[in-house]
Design an enzyme around this catalytic site. Structure first.
Site, short mmCIF file in Angstrom:
data_model
loop_
_atom_site.label_atom_id
_atom_site.label_comp_id
_atom_site.label_asym_id
_atom_site.label_seq_id
_atom_site.Cartn_x
_atom_site.Cartn_y
_atom_site.Cartn_z
CE1 TYR A 1 -8.87 -46.02 31.10
CE2 TYR A 1 -8.76 -46.84 33.35
CZ TYR A 1 -8.20 -46.13 32.31
OH TYR A 1 -6.99 -45.53 32.47
CD GLU B 1 -3.52 -40.48 32.64
OE1 GLU B 1 -2.53 -39.98 32.08
OE2 GLU B 1 -4.02 -41.56 32.31
CD1 TRP C 1 -9.79 -44.09 36.06
CD2 TRP C 1 -8.96 -42.12 35.44
NE1 TRP C 1 -9.67 -44.09 34.69
CE2 TRP C 1 -9.16 -42.89 34.28
CE3 TRP C 1 -8.44 -40.83 35.30
CZ2 TRP C 1 -8.86 -42.43 33.00
CZ3 TRP C 1 -8.15 -40.36 34.03
CH2 TRP C 1 -8.35 -41.17 32.90
#
Length: 197
Positions: free
Chosen positions: A23, A45, A53
């Site tokens: 990522y 988000e 996250w």
């Protein structure tokens, strides 16, 4: 931070998690102008609020399947029956308020597209149409908000967006390349800057 292949990366990257490394290396900080991709980030988000996250990143494919490939036109028409189905889906974060927010946010997203021509045109105006390039060292204390994220979050919340305060908004700006916050030591920082040309 130095990985086993001697590449310097941002210090937040957990090298023991290959999907996290991927990522960082292939997505985080690259400018995004495609509305559906931007909406995907908005969904993920806003789902992150109060969580790490990585917790959300690991569930990304489950979200993609559960939320019609992040198609805002379809999500905007979800009803109570669909919410109940989603609440039974163990592959996503089963928080009713967050699920309802995704649906409401999809409706606002579509309104913004009509008003501005695209969500990209709307969102990129908060950074003057160009990525903001910061110069933080790995040892610095990085900001979690900015005047730009304050302004964008305030405007979105005024329009009806939920679970999108300034901290989440700033994370969105970092993820979608509106802000380049790769550290000075990170190999991706200059590569992304070079891609602007």
């Amino acid at each position: 931070m130095i990985s086993s292949d001697q590449i310097c990366r941002c210090s937040w990257v957990d090298l023991s998690k290959p999907d996290y490394v991927q990522y960082h290396d292939q997505e985080w900080g690259i400018p995004v102008y495609d509305d559906q991709h931007l909406f995907e980030h908005l969904v993920l988000e806003s789902s992150q609020a109060g969580l790490s996250w990585y917790t959300v990143l690991r569930k990304r494919e489950n979200y993609r399947a559960a939320f019609d490939q992040f198609n805002p036109q379809k999500i905007a028409h979800y009803d109570e029956a669909k919410i109940e189905i989603l609440m039974g889906n163990a592959g996503i974060i089963r928080n009713r308020k967050k699920i309802e927010a995704i649906i409401g946010n999809a409706r606002v997203f579509l309104q913004i597209q009509v008003e501005f021509g695209s969500f990209a045109d709307y969102s990129w105006r908060f950074v003057g149409g160009q990525p903001i390039v910061n110069s933080f060292s790995a040892s610095d204390t990085w900001p979690t908000t900015s005047p730009e994220s304050d302004a964008m979050s305030k405007d979105l919340r005024k329009r009806g967006f939920k679970f999108f305060g300034s901290t989440i908004c700033y994370a969105h700006m970092q993820a979608t390349g509106m802000v380049n916050d790769h550290s000075l030591e990170c190999f991706r920082r200059q590569e992304i800057i070079d891609s602007y040309k």
